[in-house]
Scaffold this motif. Structure first.
Motif, PDB file in Angstrom:
ATOM      1  N   GLU A   1       0.787  -1.128  -0.110  1.00 47.84           N
ATOM      2  CA  GLU A   1       0.055  -0.027  -0.218  1.00 47.84           C
ATOM      3  C   GLU A   1       0.716   1.097  -0.010  1.00 47.84           C
ATOM      4  O   GLU A   1       0.501   2.317  -0.485  1.00 47.84           O
ATOM      5  CB  GLU A   1      -0.925   0.162   1.179  1.00 47.84           C
ATOM      6  CG  GLU A   1      -1.871  -1.046   1.312  1.00 47.84           C
ATOM      7  CD  GLU A   1      -2.732  -1.196   2.733  1.00 47.84           C
ATOM      8  OE1 GLU A   1      -3.721  -1.443   2.826  1.00 47.84           O
ATOM      9  OE2 GLU A   1      -2.081  -0.789   3.769  1.00 47.84           O
ATOM     10  N   PHE A   2       1.968   1.316   0.634  1.00 44.88           N
ATOM     11  CA  PHE A   2       2.798   2.354   1.060  1.00 44.88           C
ATOM     12  C   PHE A   2       3.039   3.306  -0.603  1.00 44.88           C
ATOM     13  O   PHE A   2       2.771   4.554  -0.271  1.00 44.88           O
ATOM     14  CB  PHE A   2       4.214   2.087   1.485  1.00 44.88           C
ATOM     15  CG  PHE A   2       5.043   3.470   1.749  1.00 44.88           C
ATOM     16  CD1 PHE A   2       5.155   3.899   2.903  1.00 44.88           C
ATOM     17  CD2 PHE A   2       6.128   3.649   0.709  1.00 44.88           C
ATOM     18  CE1 PHE A   2       5.714   4.950   3.309  1.00 44.88           C
ATOM     19  CE2 PHE A   2       6.852   4.775   1.038  1.00 44.88           C
ATOM     20  CZ  PHE A   2       6.588   5.484   2.386  1.00 44.88           C
ATOM     21  N   GLN A   3       3.523   2.824  -1.378  1.00 44.14           N
ATOM     22  CA  GLN A   3       3.910   3.577  -2.752  1.00 44.14           C
ATOM     23  C   GLN A   3       2.862   4.410  -3.156  1.00 44.14           C
ATOM     24  O   GLN A   3       2.922   5.704  -3.478  1.00 44.14           O
ATOM     25  CB  GLN A   3       4.491   2.784  -3.861  1.00 44.14           C
ATOM     26  CG  GLN A   3       4.898   3.549  -5.096  1.00 44.14           C
ATOM     27  CD  GLN A   3       5.746   2.732  -6.094  1.00 44.14           C
ATOM     28  OE1 GLN A   3       6.883   2.371  -5.632  1.00 44.14           O
ATOM     29  NE2 GLN A   3       5.163   2.635  -7.101  1.00 44.14           N
ATOM     30  N   THR A   4       1.571   3.877  -3.326  1.00 40.92           N
ATOM     31  CA  THR A   4       0.321   4.458  -3.695  1.00 40.92           C
ATOM     32  C   THR A   4       0.023   5.654  -2.720  1.00 40.92           C
ATOM     33  O   THR A   4      -0.244   6.860  -3.056  1.00 40.92           O
ATOM     34  CB  THR A   4      -0.711   3.548  -3.992  1.00 40.92           C
ATOM     35  OG1 THR A   4      -0.536   2.793  -5.110  1.00 40.92           O
ATOM     36  CG2 THR A   4      -2.022   4.523  -4.431  1.00 40.92           C
ATOM     37  N   MET A   5       0.099   5.260  -1.571  1.00 41.95           N
ATOM     38  CA  MET A   5      -0.329   6.154  -0.561  1.00 41.95           C
ATOM     39  C   MET A   5       0.632   7.487  -0.449  1.00 41.95           C
ATOM     40  O   MET A   5       0.308   8.481  -0.420  1.00 41.95           O
ATOM     41  CB  MET A   5      -0.408   5.373   0.952  1.00 41.95           C
ATOM     42  CG  MET A   5      -0.990   6.591   1.977  1.00 41.95           C
ATOM     43  SD  MET A   5      -0.925   5.503   3.625  1.00 41.95           S
ATOM     44  CE  MET A   5      -2.299   4.126   3.374  1.00 41.95           C
ATOM     45  N   TRP A   6       1.739   6.985  -0.498  1.00 41.24           N
ATOM     46  CA  TRP A   6       2.859   8.106  -0.635  1.00 41.24           C
ATOM     47  C   TRP A   6       2.555   8.973  -1.706  1.00 41.24           C
ATOM     48  O   TRP A   6       2.680  10.165  -1.674  1.00 41.24           O
ATOM     49  CB  TRP A   6       4.326   7.427  -0.329  1.00 41.24           C
ATOM     50  CG  TRP A   6       5.299   8.503  -0.241  1.00 41.24           C
ATOM     51  CD1 TRP A   6       5.851   8.798   0.919  1.00 41.24           C
ATOM     52  CD2 TRP A   6       6.155   9.217  -1.368  1.00 41.24           C
ATOM     53  NE1 TRP A   6       6.958   9.723   0.709  1.00 41.24           N
ATOM     54  CE2 TRP A   6       7.238   9.970  -0.623  1.00 41.24           C
ATOM     55  CE3 TRP A   6       6.188   8.964  -2.731  1.00 41.24           C
ATOM     56  CZ2 TRP A   6       8.146  10.586  -1.371  1.00 41.24           C
ATOM     57  CZ3 TRP A   6       7.130  10.065  -3.416  1.00 41.24           C
ATOM     58  CH2 TRP A   6       8.048  10.644  -2.747  1.00 41.24           C
ATOM     59  N   LEU A   7       2.444   8.700  -2.695  1.00 41.17           N
ATOM     60  CA  LEU A   7       2.410   9.484  -4.036  1.00 41.17           C
ATOM     61  C   LEU A   7       1.045  10.387  -3.784  1.00 41.17           C
ATOM     62  O   LEU A   7       1.092  11.466  -4.129  1.00 41.17           O
ATOM     63  CB  LEU A   7       2.137   8.648  -5.236  1.00 41.17           C
ATOM     64  CG  LEU A   7       3.573   8.057  -5.644  1.00 41.17           C
ATOM     65  CD1 LEU A   7       3.456   7.031  -6.890  1.00 41.17           C
ATOM     66  CD2 LEU A   7       4.694   9.004  -6.261  1.00 41.17           C
ATOM     67  N   GLU A   8      -0.016   9.782  -3.380  1.00 39.40           N
ATOM     68  CA  GLU A   8      -1.088  10.646  -3.345  1.00 39.40           C
ATOM     69  C   GLU A   8      -0.945  11.356  -2.272  1.00 39.40           C
ATOM     70  O   GLU A   8      -1.527  12.913  -2.464  1.00 39.40           O
ATOM     71  CB  GLU A   8      -2.410   9.482  -2.936  1.00 39.40           C
ATOM     72  CG  GLU A   8      -2.870   8.615  -4.031  1.00 39.40           C
ATOM     73  CD  GLU A   8      -3.872   7.406  -3.494  1.00 39.40           C
ATOM     74  OE1 GLU A   8      -4.629   6.990  -4.530  1.00 39.40           O
ATOM     75  OE2 GLU A   8      -4.043   7.393  -2.451  1.00 39.40           O
ATOM     76  N   MET A   9      -0.497  11.141  -1.042  1.00 45.54           N
ATOM     77  CA  MET A   9      -0.254  12.470  -0.167  1.00 45.54           C
ATOM     78  C   MET A   9       0.614  13.417  -0.702  1.00 45.54           C
ATOM     79  O   MET A   9       0.470  14.504  -0.319  1.00 45.54           O
ATOM     80  CB  MET A   9       0.179  11.719   1.115  1.00 45.54           C
ATOM     81  CG  MET A   9      -0.881  10.809   1.836  1.00 45.54           C
ATOM     82  SD  MET A   9      -0.469   9.782   3.289  1.00 45.54           S
ATOM     83  CE  MET A   9       0.192  11.059   4.348  1.00 45.54           C
ATOM     84  N   MET A  10       1.525  12.865  -1.474  1.00 48.67           N
ATOM     85  CA  MET A  10       2.681  14.017  -1.615  1.00 48.67           C
ATOM     86  C   MET A  10       2.182  14.736  -2.622  1.00 48.67           C
ATOM     87  O   MET A  10       2.564  16.001  -2.849  1.00 48.67           O
ATOM     88  CB  MET A  10       4.015  13.175  -2.229  1.00 48.67           C
ATOM     89  CG  MET A  10       5.264  14.396  -2.521  1.00 48.67           C
ATOM     90  SD  MET A  10       5.751  14.860  -0.860  1.00 48.67           S
ATOM     91  CE  MET A  10       6.821  13.610  -0.232  1.00 48.67           C
ATOM     92  N   VAL A  11       1.340  14.451  -3.531  1.00 46.08           N
ATOM     93  CA  VAL A  11       0.518  15.365  -4.320  1.00 46.08           C
ATOM     94  C   VAL A  11      -0.242  16.235  -3.847  1.00 46.08           C
ATOM     95  O   VAL A  11      -0.118  17.392  -4.060  1.00 46.08           O
ATOM     96  CB  VAL A  11      -0.409  14.398  -5.468  1.00 46.08           C
ATOM     97  CG1 VAL A  11      -1.336  15.326  -6.254  1.00 46.08           C
ATOM     98  CG2 VAL A  11       0.282  13.681  -6.447  1.00 46.08           C
TER      99      VAL A  11
END
Length: 207
Positions: free
Chosen positions: A152-162
């Motif tokens: 889950e981490f990579q998608t969550m990280w990208l969404e939060m960083m956007v």
């Protein structure tokens, strides 16, 4: 994911700048956000202090998010982006700190101060959740990211960083409209350009 809160509309900022530039001719349609007659190489105003103080904290949280990528299985493009964010924002934090020190202003505490002191994400406190800083993650958001599975981490990280970057762009545009100190206004422009490009990169990685 929370809806990003934008504190200032760009149209209002450009109108304010145009009116300040053409006080004797109210009908002028100039929409420039910053001009040589409005900025100073030596003087600063409250908007500059707010920009430096808030963006310092905002950048620190972005670096805390980058720190969470360590030892995570990421796609090479995402790992490269994380390092790009670190390389850009760490020096800017030093710049903001130097400005605030030179202006005899308080240098705010950041999430990284807590992290470096050995506290976990739950210890950040309300000071890290300032509603006036669009795109800032709450301590719950950061805790969820820290606890996310590798899947889950990579998608969550990208969404939060956007979302985080979109907040930074909004703050930088506000500085372009309201700031007086030329170096701060110029840096705000750089942030708008670089983080807008990174937003597009991240959205591409999510698609």
């Amino acid at each position: 994911m929370r809806t990003n809160r934008t504190t200032r509309a760009l149209s209002a900022l450009t109108l304010t700048a145009a009116l300040a530039l053409t006080a004797a001719a109210c009908g002028n349609d100039d929409t420039s956000t910053a001009t040589s007659s409005e900025v100073s190489t030596t003087e600063h105003n409250d908007a500059d202090v707010e920009f430096a103080s808030n963006m310092l904290q905002h950048h620190a949280q972005a670096l805390a998010m980058v720190d969470l990528t360590i030892d995570r299985p990421l796609d090479p493009e995402v790992q490269q982006l994380a390092e790009q964010i670190r390389d850009a924002q760490a020096p800017e934090i030093e710049t903001f700190t130097d400005w605030l020190t030179d202006w005899d202003e308080e240098v705010p505490e950041t999430v990284r101060d807590h992290s470096n002191a050995g506290h976990d994400m739950d210890d950040m406190g309300d000071s890290m959740n300032d509603e006036n800083m669009p795109g800032m993650m709450t301590s719950d958001d950061m805790g969820a990211l820290e606890d996310a599975s590798d899947a889950e981490f990579q998608t969550m990280w990208l969404e939060m960083m956007v979302e985080h970057h979109e907040g930074a762009v909004a703050m930088a545009k506000a500085e372009q409209g309201d700031g007086q100190y030329k170096d701060a206004v110029d840096l705000a422009g750089n942030i708008v350009t670089s983080q807008t490009a990174e937003i597009e990169t991240m959205k591409g990685l999510l698609s």
